[in-house]
Motif scaffolding. Structure first.
Motif, mmCIF file in Angstrom:
data_model
loop_
_atom_site.group_PDB
_atom_site.id
_atom_site.type_symbol
_atom_site.label_atom_id
_atom_site.label_comp_id
_atom_site.label_asym_id
_atom_site.label_seq_id
_atom_site.Cartn_x
_atom_site.Cartn_y
_atom_site.Cartn_z
ATOM 1 N N ASP A 235 0.833 -1.212 0.000
ATOM 2 C CA ASP A 235 0.000 0.000 0.000
ATOM 3 C C ASP A 235 0.863 1.256 0.000
ATOM 4 O OD1 ASP A 235 -2.359 -1.353 -0.104
ATOM 5 O OD2 ASP A 235 -2.857 -1.124 2.016
ATOM 6 N N ALA A 236 1.890 1.249 0.854
ATOM 7 C CA ALA A 236 2.756 2.419 0.961
ATOM 8 C C ALA A 236 3.515 2.666 -0.333
ATOM 9 C CB ALA A 236 3.732 2.240 2.123
ATOM 10 N N ILE A 237 3.967 1.588 -0.961
ATOM 11 C CA ILE A 237 4.720 1.738 -2.207
ATOM 12 C C ILE A 237 3.805 2.212 -3.329
ATOM 13 C CG2 ILE A 237 6.007 0.482 -3.972
ATOM 14 C CD1 ILE A 237 7.036 -1.300 -1.637
ATOM 15 N N ARG A 243 3.375 9.856 -5.390
ATOM 16 C CA ARG A 243 3.851 11.050 -4.685
ATOM 17 C C ARG A 243 5.369 11.226 -4.803
ATOM 18 N NH1 ARG A 243 -0.863 10.514 -4.581
ATOM 19 N NH2 ARG A 243 -2.384 11.218 -3.025
ATOM 20 N N LEU A 244 6.063 10.156 -5.166
ATOM 21 C CA LEU A 244 7.515 10.231 -5.270
ATOM 22 C C LEU A 244 7.940 11.285 -6.273
ATOM 23 C CD1 LEU A 244 10.239 8.990 -4.391
ATOM 24 C CD2 LEU A 244 10.020 7.388 -6.310
ATOM 25 N N ASP A 245 7.167 11.421 -7.351
ATOM 26 C CA ASP A 245 7.502 12.417 -8.362
ATOM 27 C C ASP A 245 7.513 13.819 -7.766
ATOM 28 O OD1 ASP A 245 4.807 12.229 -7.886
ATOM 29 O OD2 ASP A 245 4.184 12.254 -9.983
ATOM 30 N N ARG A 369 5.544 -11.540 -3.576
ATOM 31 C CA ARG A 369 5.909 -11.274 -4.967
ATOM 32 C C ARG A 369 5.305 -9.951 -5.448
ATOM 33 N NH1 ARG A 369 4.564 -16.871 -7.905
ATOM 34 N NH2 ARG A 369 3.277 -17.159 -6.024
ATOM 35 N N ASN A 370 4.094 -9.659 -4.998
ATOM 36 C CA ASN A 370 3.484 -8.371 -5.330
ATOM 37 C C ASN A 370 4.298 -7.221 -4.735
ATOM 38 O OD1 ASN A 370 1.099 -6.621 -6.170
ATOM 39 N ND2 ASN A 370 1.140 -6.252 -3.973
ATOM 40 N N LEU A 371 4.759 -7.420 -3.514
ATOM 41 C CA LEU A 371 5.576 -6.401 -2.858
ATOM 42 C C LEU A 371 6.881 -6.176 -3.617
ATOM 43 C CD1 LEU A 371 6.071 -4.500 -0.483
ATOM 44 C CD2 LEU A 371 6.956 -6.447 0.810
ATOM 45 N N TYR A 372 7.520 -7.263 -4.068
ATOM 46 C CA TYR A 372 8.772 -7.135 -4.810
ATOM 47 C C TYR A 372 8.565 -6.383 -6.132
ATOM 48 C CZ TYR A 372 10.376 -10.742 -1.539
ATOM 49 O OH TYR A 372 10.693 -11.450 -0.413
ATOM 50 N N LEU A 373 7.466 -6.682 -6.812
ATOM 51 C CA LEU A 373 7.177 -5.964 -8.055
ATOM 52 C C LEU A 373 6.902 -4.482 -7.792
ATOM 53 C CD1 LEU A 373 4.916 -8.495 -10.025
ATOM 54 C CD2 LEU A 373 7.268 -7.821 -10.532
ATOM 55 N N SER A 374 6.223 -4.192 -6.681
ATOM 56 C CA SER A 374 5.963 -2.795 -6.321
ATOM 57 C C SER A 374 7.273 -2.064 -6.027
ATOM 58 C CB SER A 374 5.042 -2.734 -5.096
ATOM 59 O OG SER A 374 3.781 -3.285 -5.380
ATOM 60 N N GLY A 379 11.392 1.772 -7.635
ATOM 61 C CA GLY A 379 12.822 1.975 -7.896
ATOM 62 C C GLY A 379 13.066 2.489 -9.304
ATOM 63 N N LEU A 380 12.370 1.891 -10.286
ATOM 64 C CA LEU A 380 12.492 2.352 -11.671
ATOM 65 C C LEU A 380 12.014 3.789 -11.800
ATOM 66 C CD1 LEU A 380 12.997 1.806 -14.683
ATOM 67 C CD2 LEU A 380 10.665 0.882 -14.822
ATOM 68 N N GLN A 381 10.915 4.107 -11.139
ATOM 69 C CA GLN A 381 10.392 5.476 -11.193
ATOM 70 C C GLN A 381 11.390 6.471 -10.626
ATOM 71 O OE1 GLN A 381 7.082 6.267 -8.653
ATOM 72 N NE2 GLN A 381 6.914 8.405 -9.300
ATOM 73 N N ALA A 382 11.987 6.127 -9.478
ATOM 74 C CA ALA A 382 12.947 7.041 -8.845
ATOM 75 C C ALA A 382 14.144 7.301 -9.760
ATOM 76 C CB ALA A 382 13.410 6.455 -7.515
ATOM 77 N N MET A 383 14.688 6.234 -10.356
ATOM 78 C CA MET A 383 15.848 6.396 -11.242
ATOM 79 C C MET A 383 15.500 7.226 -12.468
ATOM 80 S SD MET A 383 17.881 2.743 -11.122
ATOM 81 C CE MET A 383 16.474 1.789 -11.694
ATOM 82 N N LEU A 384 14.338 6.940 -13.069
ATOM 83 C CA LEU A 384 13.936 7.697 -14.254
ATOM 84 C C LEU A 384 13.675 9.163 -13.919
ATOM 85 C CD1 LEU A 384 11.489 5.172 -15.979
ATOM 86 C CD2 LEU A 384 13.718 5.905 -16.828
ATOM 87 N N THR A 385 13.025 9.418 -12.775
ATOM 88 C CA THR A 385 12.705 10.793 -12.390
ATOM 89 C C THR A 385 13.975 11.612 -12.181
ATOM 90 O OG1 THR A 385 10.654 10.054 -11.321
ATOM 91 C CG2 THR A 385 11.461 12.244 -10.753
#
Length: 508
Positions: A235-237, A243-245, A369-374, A379-385
């Motif tokens: 949920d948090a992820i 909101r990370l953006d 597994r859902n948590l790992y995908l989240s 992580g991908l979003q943070a790097m791209l941003t």
């Protein structure tokens, strides 16, 4: 055997009908929330300005993240707990509420001690240090509404989130501007969260009453917390990806740019409410079918609800994205440069829908597994941003393009996450999940061309984009969807059906 199969088919029809009824109720909430959100953005942009709005946005970002953590995954986990626990339901809800209050108090205490987390680019003013106390109200409201949703009372969420909360913040923001242009927005936010809490607790008490004979038990509370940790993390992820953006942008840009992006984010979050329209009712339906081992029913329900959500979000996204400059200009001339960011955020919401619907089942079938995908998605979003913002600054791009970089990163990351989660759930259920359809894309393209035609008008006629172009684009999309994309099962959303009735649906 035939009788059992007939009962199972009837139960599934009842579930789809319940999902449709819950969705209809919350779509009404979406319309009401839209009607209240526009005045707030207009007041905040025109009276308070982009810089004050940016400071407010960052503080609310931190507060709501703390509240999200404090719910401990109980927004979705409470339905499973109520379904499995043999104790009185009022006692189960009391355990959940007590856990939420304890974690909320810890989170609020940390923010009171370290208020710089809320205001990294500005000093403290007045009662800013006490703002974190509202975390307790926000978190307990979420748990109360989840408990009401288990009783299929979606109207409680509509009242609290779509009527009381947005109208309170709009009215209070206008009134408090004359008291304090500096603190009015934050005070209005506190008032709206407190009002929403009262609106949520009233139906909660009506459904469950007081937990007579209940006593808090440390071991039981600890077990509840540990069981919900993976769900809390997911949920948090999932919340954090939206909101990370803004959080990263706040480290690279001025408060004014943050304020402009926040407005784009608020407009783009309107179609997101369509997605969350089905979440309160989808959880209880899925947990019941998991208990029965009926994976085929889960697959059909996820596919059906996923299609409904994508269809609704795509229409709203196209209608809002085409006149993007005019939409942002409503808040104030300063905000027009956020049109590109608005387009990226609207695209992200549409791309994310399959992941969110799939996650409604994955949080029960494959939590880790859902948590790992989240985690991989965020992580991908943070790097791209970060990467895109660095490139934008290096080449000294205009502020409008700088604001669009986090939105672009979000769209790419959420699209990748949606593909991964849909494939995982499809493998677990052993069936395809046909959420996207070619007819859906065709309707979106045709409606988009209609909306684009209105953007070619001279700037002095920009108002026509909003008054005529936006509703016409949406109307064309809806007609095409009904005629071309919707099958008989899809139209259940627009029909009323009594649960347990075996007869045909009756048009609303």
């Amino acid at each position: 055997m035939t009788i059992a199969r007939g009962e199972a088919e009837q139960a599934e029809r009842d579930d789809i009908s319940a999902l449709a009824r819950g969705g209809r109720a919350n779509v009404l909430g979406f319309v009401l929330r839209l009607a209240a959100r526009i005045p707030f953005l207009f007041i905040a942009g025109r009276l308070y300005g982009a810089a004050t709005l940016g400071r407010f946005a960052y503080a609310v970002l931190v507060i709501e993240f703390a509240a999200q953590l404090a719910t401990m995954g109980l927004k979705r986990g409470l339905a499973e707990q109520l379904a499995k626990d043999s104790r009185p339901q009022a006692h189960v809800v009391a355990d959940a509420m007590w856990l939420c209050i304890l974690v909320s108090a810890v989170a609020a205490g940390l923010l009171i001690v370290f208020p710089e987390a809320m205001f990294p680019n500005s000093g403290l003013n007045g009662l800013d240090r006490l703002l974190p106390l509202i975390v307790i109200a926000i978190a307990t409201t979420e748990v109360a509404l989840a408990a009401c949703a288990y009783q299929y009372n979606i109207a409680a969420t509509v009242r609290a989130r779509a009527i009381v909360e947005p109208w309170t913040i709009s009215i209070a923001a206008l009134a408090l501007y004359f008291y304090s242009p500096r603190d009015g927005l934050i005070l209005a936010y506190v008032a709206s969260m407190a009002a929403a809490m009262l609106a949520a607790f009233w139906p909660l008490m009506r459904h469950y009453g007081l937990p007579r004979g209940w006593r808090p038990h440390p071991g039981r509370i600890w077990h509840l917390a540990m069981r919900n940790l993976p769900l809390a993390g997911a949920d948090a992820i999932e919340w954090g990806t939206r909101r990370l953006d803004l959080a990263i942008l706040g480290l690279f840009a001025s408060p004014a740019i943050v304020g402009i992006y926040y407005v784009a984010q608020q407009v783009a979050s309107l179609p997101q409410k369509l997605k969350t329209s089905f979440e309160p009712i989808l959880g209880p339906v899925i947990t019941r079918n998991i208990a029965l081992g009926n994976h085929e029913a889960i697959g059909r329900q996820v596919s059906q609800v996923g299609f409904w959500i994508v269809a609704a979000q795509l229409g709203v996204a196209v209608a809002l994205a085409m006149p993007g400059e005019a939409v942002m200009g409503l808040v104030g001339p300063t905000f027009v440069i956020g049109a590109a960011a608005l387009g990226g955020l609207l695209a992200a919401e549409v791309l994310a829908s399959p992941a969110v619907v799939s996650e409604a089942a994955l949080v029960y079938l494959a939590r880790l597994r859902n948590l790992y995908l989240s985690l991989a998605t965020v992580g991908l979003q943070a790097m791209l941003t970060v990467g895109l913002l660095i490139v934008a600054r290096r080449y000294e791009l205009a502020d409008g393009y700088v604001a669009a970089m986090p939105a672009l990163a979000l769209a790419i990351a959420l699209g990748c996450g949606a593909i991964a989660k849909s494939r995982l759930l499809s493998g677990l259920l052993g069936m395809r999940l046909p959420i996207w359809r070619s007819s859906l894309v065709l309707c979106g393209v045709v409606a988009g061309l209609v909306g684009f035609g209105f953007t070619l008008l001279p700037r002095r006629l920009e108002w026509i984009e909003l008054v005529i172009g936006l509703p016409l684009t949406l109307a064309v999309y809806c007609v095409l969807m009904w005629k071309v994309a919707f099958g008989e099962a899809d139209r259940t959303l627009f029909r009323k059906q009594k649960l347990g009735a075996s007869g045909s649906d009756t048009p609303a």
